[in-house]
Design an enzyme around this catalytic site. Structure first.
Site, short mmCIF file in Angstrom:
data_model
loop_
_atom_site.label_atom_id
_atom_site.label_comp_id
_atom_site.label_asym_id
_atom_site.label_seq_id
_atom_site.Cartn_x
_atom_site.Cartn_y
_atom_site.Cartn_z
NE ARG A 1 5.63 4.98 -4.17
CZ ARG A 1 5.18 6.24 -4.12
NH1 ARG A 1 5.24 6.92 -2.99
NH2 ARG A 1 4.66 6.80 -5.19
CG HIS B 1 1.22 7.34 1.38
ND1 HIS B 1 1.61 6.29 0.59
CD2 HIS B 1 1.73 8.46 0.78
CE1 HIS B 1 2.30 6.75 -0.45
NE2 HIS B 1 2.38 8.07 -0.36
#
Ligand SMILES: NC(=O)c1ccc[n+]([C@@H]2O[C@H](COP(=O)([O-])OP(=O)(O)OC[C@H]3O[C@@H](n4cnc5c(N)ncnc54)[C@H](OP(=O)(O)O)[C@@H]3O)[C@@H](O)[C@H]2O)c1
Length: 311
Positions: free
Chosen positions: A226, A274
């Site tokens: 993250r 991502h």
């Protein structure tokens, strides 16, 4: 046991239809619906960052399935009912993808292909000696559903690998350093640091300047967990000052990464959108369908989130 379990699907992004069609093949006996406030409440929910109104409309849920491994986004919602078990994805087809991405990034650094790319941009023909792989010990933070298979894949490529998690142990012959007490020793033997931790109050901002300064010289960071694990300004400074040799980042504090963010223009930082391990629909639905069947039979399932630990 519900004769016909009712399952509601609610995802903030993407269409419900292909998910419901896939689930219908696996659970032909179940009632499957896309969320709509007018629908009667369901027994199980499959969600990805649903709106708060979703929870208010679902008072009968026996379990909530998250369409991802990380539950930090879900746990941020104050509307999430605390009495309903929250179940996350465990690998569900993502581990081989994550392993491929991390091995690719680590090999690129260990073979100095990042330098070769720089040479190519400068029209420089430089043959570089192959550096022995043992000069690039890898440290993987997080030894869970993704961290361990990633470490195993790196080992298969000839890297010396260690893991770090809350408790010290040996996993498949790999040394796993435990907790803050062993973090410094883990960092001191690590040149390529891979972050595969969940985002929790304990791990937020963990990759800061103090941590980066404890790595081996000319270290690299690969963050696939993250964005909020990393303090952006500290990473940039460490790279610009030459303390860190480079970073590969797949996740960011703000996504999409804003066009004005300095990471885009830093040549020693590789940015990807991502995409290291996207949710795999069929494997995900198979895992969820199997867990619903088990819950219906009154059996325990794995992957239940511990709300206190935050993962
Ligand atoms: N970029 C992408 O496309 C993508 C895709 C999927 C997942 N992810 C990210 O990958 C993360 C890892 O997923 P996962 O399924 O492997 O998670 P997981 O199975 O829950 O494993 C988490 C690991 O982190 C360790 N850990 C947690 N808190 C810690 C702490 N405070 N100190 C030290 N170790 C700690 C755990 O230690 P213990 O073993 O001691 O419990 C465990 O080994 C997810 O949370 C998600 O954010 C990213």
């Amino acid at each position: 046991m519900t004769a016909t379990p009712r399952v509601v699907f609610c995802a903030a992004t993407g269409k419900a239809e292909p998910w419901l069609r896939g689930l219908a093949e696996l659970m032909p006996h179940a009632e499957l619906v896309a969320w709509n406030e007018a629908e009667p409440p369901a027994d199980y929910a499959i969600v990805w960052t649903p709106p708060d109104a979703f929870y208010a409309s679902q008072p009968k849920l026996k379990a909530i399935f998250n369409l991802g491994a990380g539950v930090d986004g879900l746990l941020r919602s104050r509307a999430l009912p605390d009495h309903v078990p929250l179940i996350r994805l465990e690998d569900a087809g993502m581990a081989p993808l994550m392993a491929e991405y991390v091995v690719h990034a680590a090999v690129r650094y260990a073979r100095e292909l990042d330098r070769v790319e720089e040479d190519r941009r400068a029209h420089r023909w430089v043959q570089r000696w192959t550096v022995p792989r043992d000069r690039f010990p890898v440290g993987v933070m997080g030894s869970g559903a993704l961290g361990l298979p990633v470490a195993q894949a790196l080992r298969a490529q000839g890297f010396t690998v260690a893991l770090w998690s809350r408790a010290a142990r040996t996993l498949d012959g790999l040394r796993c350093y435990g907790g803050r007490a062993e973090l410094d020793a883990f960092l001191a033997r690590t040149r390529i640091l891979v972050c595969l931790l969940p985002l929790t109050p304990d791990t937020q901002d963990i990759v800061d300047r103090t941590l980066l300064d404890k790595l081996m010289p000319d270290a690299y960071l690969i963050n696939v967990a993250r964005g909020r694990h990393v303090v952006d300004a500290d990473l940039l400074a460490a790279i610009r000052e030459g303390r860190l040799a480079g970073a590969t980042l797949d996740v960011f504090r703000e996504e999409p990464l804003p066009a004005s963010h300095p990471f885009w223009d830093e040549p020693r930082i590789t940015v990807t959108p991502h995409c290291s391990a996207l949710t795999q629909r069929h494997a995900t639905l198979s895992q969820i369908a199997e867990k619903i069947e088990r819950l219906e039979r009154g059996e325990a399932v794995s992957g239940v989130v511990d709300r206190v630990r935050g993962y």
